[in-house]
Design an enzyme around this catalytic site. Structure first.
Site, PDB file in Angstrom:
ATOM      1  N   GLU A  55     -11.165  31.965 132.929  1.00 61.17           N
ATOM      2  CA  GLU A  55     -11.945  31.994 134.165  1.00 61.17           C
ATOM      3  C   GLU A  55     -12.003  33.423 134.707  1.00 61.17           C
ATOM      4  O   GLU A  55     -11.007  34.138 134.723  1.00 61.17           O
ATOM      5  CB  GLU A  55     -11.311  31.070 135.204  1.00 61.17           C
TER       6      GLU A  55
ATOM      7  N   GLU B  47      -7.755  33.447 135.327  1.00 64.02           N
ATOM      8  CA  GLU B  47      -6.691  32.743 134.627  1.00 64.02           C
ATOM      9  C   GLU B  47      -7.143  32.279 133.252  1.00 64.02           C
ATOM     10  O   GLU B  47      -8.336  32.200 132.976  1.00 64.02           O
ATOM     11  CB  GLU B  47      -6.208  31.531 135.432  1.00 64.02           C
TER      12      GLU B  47
ATOM     13  N   ASN C 145      -6.410  28.968 130.798  1.00 59.65           N
ATOM     14  CA  ASN C 145      -5.825  27.631 130.692  1.00 59.65           C
ATOM     15  C   ASN C 145      -5.888  27.187 129.236  1.00 59.65           C
ATOM     16  O   ASN C 145      -6.982  27.137 128.664  1.00 59.65           O
ATOM     17  CB  ASN C 145      -6.601  26.629 131.563  1.00 59.65           C
TER      18      ASN C 145
ATOM     19  N   ARG D 253      -6.251  24.600 127.604  1.00 61.74           N
ATOM     20  CA  ARG D 253      -6.731  23.218 127.507  1.00 61.74           C
ATOM     21  C   ARG D 253      -8.179  23.184 127.972  1.00 61.74           C
ATOM     22  O   ARG D 253      -8.676  24.139 128.551  1.00 61.74           O
ATOM     23  CB  ARG D 253      -5.897  22.296 128.393  1.00 61.74           C
TER      24      ARG D 253
END
Length: 153
Positions: free
Chosen positions: A5, A19, A21, A23
Site C-alpha cells: 500500500e 505497508e 501485507n 496476504r
C-alpha cells in the site's frame, strides 16, 4: 501473496510507502471486478509453476489472446486493458460511535440485503445473530460496480 500500500501526493508527484501485507486484502474483489482476474486462482496457478504470462486471465488483462501462450508479456512495458468501470467497497462494522467507534459485540436482529448484478455482499454473523466480543469489528462487506463512480454508488 501480498499487498503493498502506498499514498500518492499529487502536489509533489511522489508515492509514499504505507505497508506490506503478506496476504490478500479483504477488498481484493475490487481488483478482481476491475481486472476480471481471479486473484486466489492466479496465485495457485503461479504456485503450480505456471508462468504469469501464460495464465489466460492475465493475458486477457494485457490484451493478449488467452489461448496464445507463445507471445510473451513484458510486464514493465506492455500496457494493460484499462478498466471500463468503477468499483466501491464498504466495510460493515459493529462499532459504537458514542464510545470513540470502539468495537462492540451484541446481537444483530435483522440484516436486509439483497444482492443484484451490480451489488453483492457477505456477512459473518453467528447462527443466533451474534457478533463475538473478541472478534474483529468488521463483520461484512458490500461491493458495487457501475460504468461511473456515481452509478457504482
Amino acid at each position: 501473496a501480498g499487498t503493498v500500500e502506498y499514498l500518492f501526493n499529487a502536489a509533489e508527484n511522489k508515492f509514499y510507502f504505507l505497508e506490506l501485507n503478506p496476504r490478500l486484502q479483504v477488498e481484493h474483489p475490487v481488483t478482481e471486478e476491475l481486472t476480471n482476474v481471479n486473484l486466489p486462482a492466479t496465485q495457485l496457478q503461479v504456485l503450480m509453476g505456471i508462468p504469469l504470462s501464460n495464465i489466460p486471465q492475465i493475458r486477457n488483462f494485457y490484451g493478449k489472446a488467452p489461448e496464445d501462450t507463445t507471445s510473451s508479456i513484458d510486464f514493465m512495458q506492455d500496457a494493460y486493458v484499462y478498466p471500463q468501470k468503477h468499483v466501491i467497497a464498504a466495510r460493515i462494522t459493529a462499532e459504537n460511535p458514542d464510545d470513540g467507534f470502539k468495537p462492540t459485540s451484541g446481537k444483530i436482529e435483522r440484516i436486509k440485503f439483497q444482492s443484484s448484478v451490480s451489488c453483492w455482499g457477505y456477512f459473518s454473523v453467528g447462527a443466533n445473530g451474534g457478533i463475538h466480543e473478541y472478534a474483529d469489528s468488521q463483520f461484512g462487506h458490500i461491493f458495487a460496480h457501475g460504468t461511473t463512480r456515481e452509478e457504482a454508488r
